[in-house]
Scaffold this active site. Structure first.
Site, PDB file in Angstrom:
ATOM      1  N   LYS A 255      -2.064  11.720 -18.947  1.00  0.00           N
ATOM      2  CA  LYS A 255      -1.077  11.465 -17.899  1.00  0.00           C
ATOM      3  C   LYS A 255      -0.384  12.769 -17.529  1.00  0.00           C
ATOM      4  O   LYS A 255      -0.144  13.594 -18.411  1.00  0.00           O
ATOM      5  CB  LYS A 255       0.015  10.522 -18.431  1.00  0.00           C
ATOM      6  CG  LYS A 255      -0.383   9.088 -18.588  1.00  0.00           C
ATOM      7  CD  LYS A 255       0.804   8.275 -19.102  1.00  0.00           C
ATOM      8  CE  LYS A 255       0.417   6.857 -19.423  1.00  0.00           C
ATOM      9  NZ  LYS A 255       0.040   6.050 -18.267  1.00  0.00           N
ATOM     10  N   ARG A 330      -5.175  -2.609 -23.052  1.00  0.00           N
ATOM     11  CA  ARG A 330      -6.092  -3.756 -23.061  1.00  0.00           C
ATOM     12  C   ARG A 330      -7.109  -3.643 -24.194  1.00  0.00           C
ATOM     13  O   ARG A 330      -7.614  -4.653 -24.668  1.00  0.00           O
ATOM     14  CB  ARG A 330      -6.765  -3.889 -21.683  1.00  0.00           C
ATOM     15  CG  ARG A 330      -7.641  -2.730 -21.315  1.00  0.00           C
ATOM     16  CD  ARG A 330      -7.939  -2.694 -19.816  1.00  0.00           C
ATOM     17  NE  ARG A 330      -6.793  -2.221 -19.028  1.00  0.00           N
ATOM     18  CZ  ARG A 330      -6.790  -2.134 -17.704  1.00  0.00           C
ATOM     19  NH1 ARG A 330      -7.869  -2.493 -17.014  1.00  0.00           N
ATOM     20  NH2 ARG A 330      -5.720  -1.695 -17.071  1.00  0.00           N
TER      21      ARG A 330
HETATM   22  N1  BES Z   1       1.229   2.241 -20.410  1.00  0.00           N
HETATM   23  C1  BES Z   1       0.603   2.319 -19.163  1.00  0.00           C
HETATM   24  C2  BES Z   1       1.240   1.440 -18.099  1.00  0.00           C
HETATM   25  C3  BES Z   1       2.682   1.673 -17.745  1.00  0.00           C
HETATM   26  C4  BES Z   1       3.028   2.252 -16.538  1.00  0.00           C
HETATM   27  C5  BES Z   1       3.702   1.249 -18.551  1.00  0.00           C
HETATM   28  C6  BES Z   1       4.330   2.419 -16.190  1.00  0.00           C
HETATM   29  C7  BES Z   1       5.033   1.434 -18.212  1.00  0.00           C
HETATM   30  C8  BES Z   1       5.355   2.012 -17.016  1.00  0.00           C
HETATM   31  C9  BES Z   1      -0.864   1.894 -19.301  1.00  0.00           C
HETATM   32  O1  BES Z   1      -1.459   2.143 -20.521  1.00  0.00           O
HETATM   33  C10 BES Z   1      -1.642   2.693 -18.276  1.00  0.00           C
HETATM   34  O2  BES Z   1      -1.636   3.869 -18.367  1.00  0.00           O
HETATM   35  N2  BES Z   1      -2.267   1.974 -17.359  1.00  0.00           N
HETATM   36  C11 BES Z   1      -3.052   2.588 -16.351  1.00  0.00           C
HETATM   37  C12 BES Z   1      -4.329   1.796 -16.214  1.00  0.00           C
HETATM   38  C13 BES Z   1      -5.322   2.410 -15.300  1.00  0.00           C
HETATM   39  C14 BES Z   1      -5.900   3.655 -15.923  1.00  0.00           C
HETATM   40  C15 BES Z   1      -6.409   1.401 -15.034  1.00  0.00           C
HETATM   41  C16 BES Z   1      -2.260   2.543 -15.060  1.00  0.00           C
HETATM   42  O3  BES Z   1      -1.651   1.521 -14.786  1.00  0.00           O
HETATM   43  O4  BES Z   1      -2.253   3.523 -14.339  1.00  0.00           O
HETATM   44 ZN    ZN Z   2      -2.263   4.104 -20.701  1.00  0.00          ZN
END
Ligand code: BES
Ligand code: ZN
Ligand code: ZN
Length: 476
Positions: A255, A330
């Site tokens: 990220k 997931r």
């Molecule tokens: N932990 C994040 C999601 C999240 C975003 C939590 C904002 C709290 C605040 C999750 O693990 C993630 O990174 N999801 C990705 C999934 C994508 C790669 C399909 C996302 O939502 O961007």
């Molecule tokens: Zn994530």
């Protein structure tokens, strides 16, 4: 924190009189009654009267043609504003008097006061001003029993536990520490807990949890919490599952830091909600059999990290093609959901800070909910959402969305596409279930970067009051 019915001879620094716009405050305001009337007419919520040492706060709650849940929320928000005045006046003990408002409104007001009063200051060593803390609220309201106030206290303490866990940084709260914190609380609350270590998780072949953990130097944990009272109203247990990613860097699909990775200590908000709810359910001795499952690890890009392109064999034996290591929640939840099958649950509610897509869709204002458990369970959960103002926006859960998860070389891939990301995440997880299932994505409301009224700054504790209300309603 002390909330109790007023006792004979009890002293307090100030009294708060709660009434609606039509209420008669003359018994409390004496010669200032006309003044109070004028202030109410001009829309003022709070009037502070002082006479010598005595402080009386006249607090008016708006009641104009609003739905019940809005009235309750008005009470919480009013209490948040009034807390500032208490701080100003250094009031640490109050008497809260109902001047015609309902028991529910009184409870909501108390919630607003105490949720505002919460602070996470364990790492602050140098206070600029001495920290203010409310200490006691005595309550005068015929509609409320000692039990009502006891249950309110439990719900609040459960929420504080949740908030504390979310606010703890990774430098303290590793997966092992998270399990230890839940163990610690089990003694006080009365639920049982078993914690699987890495060796056990390996022997169980929880491939999803182990894959995410590969890039970490800290071991994963898998915690099983259980509250099984003799008089349980349910034959089949309820199972709560919480995402326990104690920190989400994204892994190799790293990220960016600013506004994305920097608050990812909150990625165990689902686990924290399950922990807080189990704590509250057990402490309240609710006659309901509930099991909590918490898979936990951090998600890091160390040398042996899982990579985009990997194919992972999950706990249930199915395979997943990883196309983004940031879709790690997931992976670990899938194993917990298939682990839940052995309990033959009547309902599984899973909570997770799962997708930016859910956050983008509803902001901080709602939990994104979806599932296949049928209207009764979902509607009752949504009702609790309104009762607690942890509202649920239900998304569709049509099978068509699963098309987006087709993989060329495995049973599923771990990301959908550009669209409907919150739903494809839910559909991915559903494949690991064989029971009535509700998925709650709390990515939006779980963490406040800036103060959000009584929900505070940092972990909001979302999910705990919601679940506690849901189970209270199931048992009465
Ligand atoms: N932990 C994040 C999601 C999240 C975003 C939590 C904002 C709290 C605040 C999750 O693990 C993630 O990174 N999801 C990705 C999934 C994508 C790669 C399909 C996302 O939502 O961007
Ligand atoms: Zn994530
Ligand atoms: Zn995550």
């Amino acid at each position: 924190m002390k909330i109790h019915k007023i006792e004979r001879g009890e002293e307090y620094n100030a009294r708060i009189i709660l009434g609606d716009q039509q209420a008669d405050f003359s018994a409390y305001a004496g010669t200032k009654t006309d003044y109070i009337r004028k202030r109410i007419a001009s829309g003022k919520g709070l009037t502070v009267l002082t006479e010598g040492e005595e402080i009386t706060m006249i607090q008016v709650l708006k009641n104009e043609q609003q739905a019940d849940h809005v009235l309750l929320e008005n009470a919480r928000v009013a209490a948040h504003a009034l807390h500032n005045t208490l701080r100003d006046l250094d009031v640490t003990s109050v008497l809260l008097v109902s001047n015609g408002v309902s028991g529910k409104q009184m409870c909501a007001f108390l919630e607003g006061l105490w949720l505002t009063n919460y602070r996470f200051d364990k790492y602050i060593t140098r206070h600029e001003v001495p920290p203010y803390q409310l200490d006691t609220t005595a309550v005068s309201c015929d509609a409320l029993t000692d039990t009502d106030l006891h249950l309110l206290t439990i719900a609040l303490e459960g929420t504080f536990f949740t908030r504390d866990l979310v606010n703890e940084p990774l430098s303290y709260l590793t997966a092992t520490k998270l399990a230890e914190e839940m163990q610690q609380k089990s003694k006080e609350a009365g639920y049982t807990i078993e914690v699987f270590n890495k060796k056990k998780i390996e022997s169980l072949r929880m491939g999803g949890l182990l894959a995410v953990n590969k890039g970490s130097v800290d071991p994963p944990t898998f915690s099983i919490l259980e509250w099984k009272p003799d008089q349980a109203v349910n034959e089949k247990p309820y199972v709560l599952v919480g995402k326990g990613v104690v920190y989400d860097t994204g892994g190799l699909s790293l990220k960016p830091t600013s506004d994305s990775m920097d608050y990812m200590k909150c990625d165990m908000g689902g686990a924290a909600a399950v922990a807080g709810a189990m704590y509250a359910i057990a402490r309240a001795k609710l006659p309901v059999h509930v099991i909590g499952l918490v898979p936990a690890t951090d998600n890091r890009p160390d040398g042996n990290a899982y990579v985009p392109g990997d194919v992972i064999r999950m706990y249930d034996g199915s395979t997943v093609e990883v196309l983004n290591t940031d879709a790690e929640g997931r992976m670990i939840l899938a194993d917990a959901l298939s682990y839940a099958i052995q309990y033959d649950p009547g309902l599984v509610i899973e909570l997770s800070t799962l997708t930016g897509s859910a956050h983008a869709a509803v902001g901080k204002y709602a939990i994104v909910g979806m599932g296949n458990a049928g209207p009764e369970a979902m509607e009752s959960l949504k009702t609790s959402g309104f009762n607690t103002f942890e509202r649920i926006a239900e998304f569709p859960f049509w099978d068509d969305f699963s098309e987006l998860l087709k993989s060329d070389i495995a049973d599923q891939k771990n990301i959908g596409g550009k669209y409907a990301g919150a739903i494809t995440a839910g559909k991915f997880l559903e494949k690991f279930t064989d029971y009535p299932y509700i998925h709650l994505d709390i990515a939006g409301p779980s963490f406040n970067k800036i103060q959000d009224n009584y929900r505070g700054i940092g972990g909001s504790g979302v999910g705990t009051r919601l679940l506690f209300d849901f189970f209270r309603n199931r048992t009465t």
